[in-house]
Design an enzyme around this catalytic site. Structure first.
Site, PDB file in Angstrom:
ATOM      1  N   CYS A  60      11.224   4.409   1.096  1.00  0.00           N
ATOM      2  CA  CYS A  60      11.097   3.330   2.073  1.00  0.00           C
ATOM      3  C   CYS A  60      11.916   2.192   1.489  1.00  0.00           C
ATOM      4  O   CYS A  60      11.516   1.584   0.499  1.00  0.00           O
ATOM      5  CB  CYS A  60       9.650   2.889   2.289  1.00  0.00           C
ATOM      6  SG  CYS A  60       9.531   1.392   3.290  1.00  0.00           S
ATOM      7  N   CYS A  86      10.082  -1.612   2.234  1.00  0.00           N
ATOM      8  CA  CYS A  86       8.817  -1.988   1.580  1.00  0.00           C
ATOM      9  C   CYS A  86       8.238  -0.766   0.874  1.00  0.00           C
ATOM     10  O   CYS A  86       8.709  -0.431  -0.211  1.00  0.00           O
ATOM     11  CB  CYS A  86       7.840  -2.645   2.551  1.00  0.00           C
ATOM     12  SG  CYS A  86       7.627  -1.862   4.139  1.00  0.00           S
ATOM     13  N   SER A  87       7.250  -0.105   1.472  1.00  0.00           N
ATOM     14  CA  SER A  87       6.629   1.022   0.766  1.00  0.00           C
ATOM     15  C   SER A  87       5.909   1.929   1.761  1.00  0.00           C
ATOM     16  O   SER A  87       4.842   2.452   1.454  1.00  0.00           O
ATOM     17  CB  SER A  87       5.639   0.502  -0.268  1.00  0.00           C
ATOM     18  OG  SER A  87       4.742  -0.390   0.374  1.00  0.00           O
ATOM     19  N   CYS A  88       6.479   2.119   2.959  1.00  0.00           N
ATOM     20  CA  CYS A  88       5.852   2.987   3.958  1.00  0.00           C
ATOM     21  C   CYS A  88       5.737   4.404   3.394  1.00  0.00           C
ATOM     22  O   CYS A  88       6.682   4.923   2.789  1.00  0.00           O
ATOM     23  CB  CYS A  88       6.672   2.973   5.245  1.00  0.00           C
ATOM     24  SG  CYS A  88       6.731   1.321   5.992  1.00  0.00           S
TER      25      CYS A  88
END
Lengths: 84, 204
Positions: free
Chosen positions: B107, B110-112
């Site tokens: 991702c 961000c951090s999906c």
């Protein structure tokens, strides 16, 4: 090869704790809970977080969970500020 | 608003904990947050949701051809069929590794990450270095994870977002022809489902 395995049914996270400190868990849960309560959509949250990550990465890198959840907390604080 | 004076530029652990509890109190006072519900969420993501769920999905796909087809066509529903649903699992896509194509997931913004099947992401997945380099030099990143691919294997990098999250269906290792679903699931690692690992043969 011997390796300590978690109990059946438990997550296997590669030996790494899910959170490094209790405050990270609180901050994480606060965002998920606010989303569940309909305060913001997850897309709105991701956009907010991604914007702060982008700003942060213009001058510093995210190296660890502490760096990451500090930005996460800032995103929450900014949302709370707007709610006042 | 009155505020307890804090030392300037204080970034000690006490400072951050204070900020979290101050924010939590503010939201509780507004009636927006229920601490008991937060405790339940922490328990869920610390103890109940993790890569074992994804390993179950992968092992089912390896042993049931119809399931594999459904999973590749409609991942969200096929994963829900096995009981895995919830936050960040609403719009899933499964990408299959073959002898010619290796998939890996990042991702960049961000951090999906697909929480219902993998739990919360590891630290390196959230770090700036992986998020940038997975796109700019995936082969080098894979080598650092111990994955050496033949030159003719195409690497496809998938960027997860709030709208769609990817799960890699790794290749079933040789020497597992007699394994049942449970035995196979034990071989499947978290990293192989992010695409930065391969599932090892049981003999190796």
């Amino acid at each position: 090869m011997t390796r300590i395995r978690p109990l059946p049914g438990q997550p296997e996270s590669g030996g790494e704790p899910v959170f490094d400190a209790p405050w990270q868990a609180r901050a994480f849960a606060m965002a998920v809970h606010l989303n569940e309560q309909g305060v913001f959509s997850w897309t709105e949250w991701s956009d907010q977080l991604a914007g702060l990550i982008k700003n942060h990465e213009m001058h510093a890198a995210i190296h660890n969970s502490d760096d990451y959840y500090r930005i996460w907390l800032k995103a929450l604080e900014d949302i709370a500020k707007d709610m006042k | 608003m009155s505020r307890t004076p804090l030392p300037h530029h204080s970034h000690g652990p006490g400072d951050i904990e204070l900020r979290v509890s101050r924010l939590e109190k503010l939201l509780v006072d507004k009636g927006l947050v229920d601490p008991a519900a937060m405790d339940a969420l922490v328990d869920t993501y610390e103890n109940r949701v993790g890569p074992r769920n994804g390993a179950h999905v992968v092992a089912r796909a390896w042993t049931d051809e119809n399931y594999r087809k459904r999973l590749l066509e409609n991942a969200t529903e096929s994963i829900m069929e096995l009981g895995y649903r919830g936050r960040q699992g609403e719009h899933m896509q499964v990408v299959e590794n073959t002898s010619k194509v290796h998939n890996m997931v990042v991702c960049t913004l961000c951090s999906c990450y697909p929480w219902p099947v993998l739990g919360l992401p590891p630290t390196w997945y959230k770090a700036s270095s992986y998020r940038a380099r997975a796109v700019s030099e995936p082969r080098a990143v894979l080598a650092e994870f111990g994955v050496e691919l033949a030159k003719d294997v195409e690497i496809r990098v998938w960027d997860s977002t709030a709208e769609i999250r990817y799960l890699v269906l790794p290749q079933r290792p040789v020497g597992t022809e007699d394994f049942n679903e449970n035995e196979l699931a034990k071989l499947v690692t978290r990293d192989s489902m992010i695409g930065v690992g391969v599932v090892q043969s049981p003999q190796s």
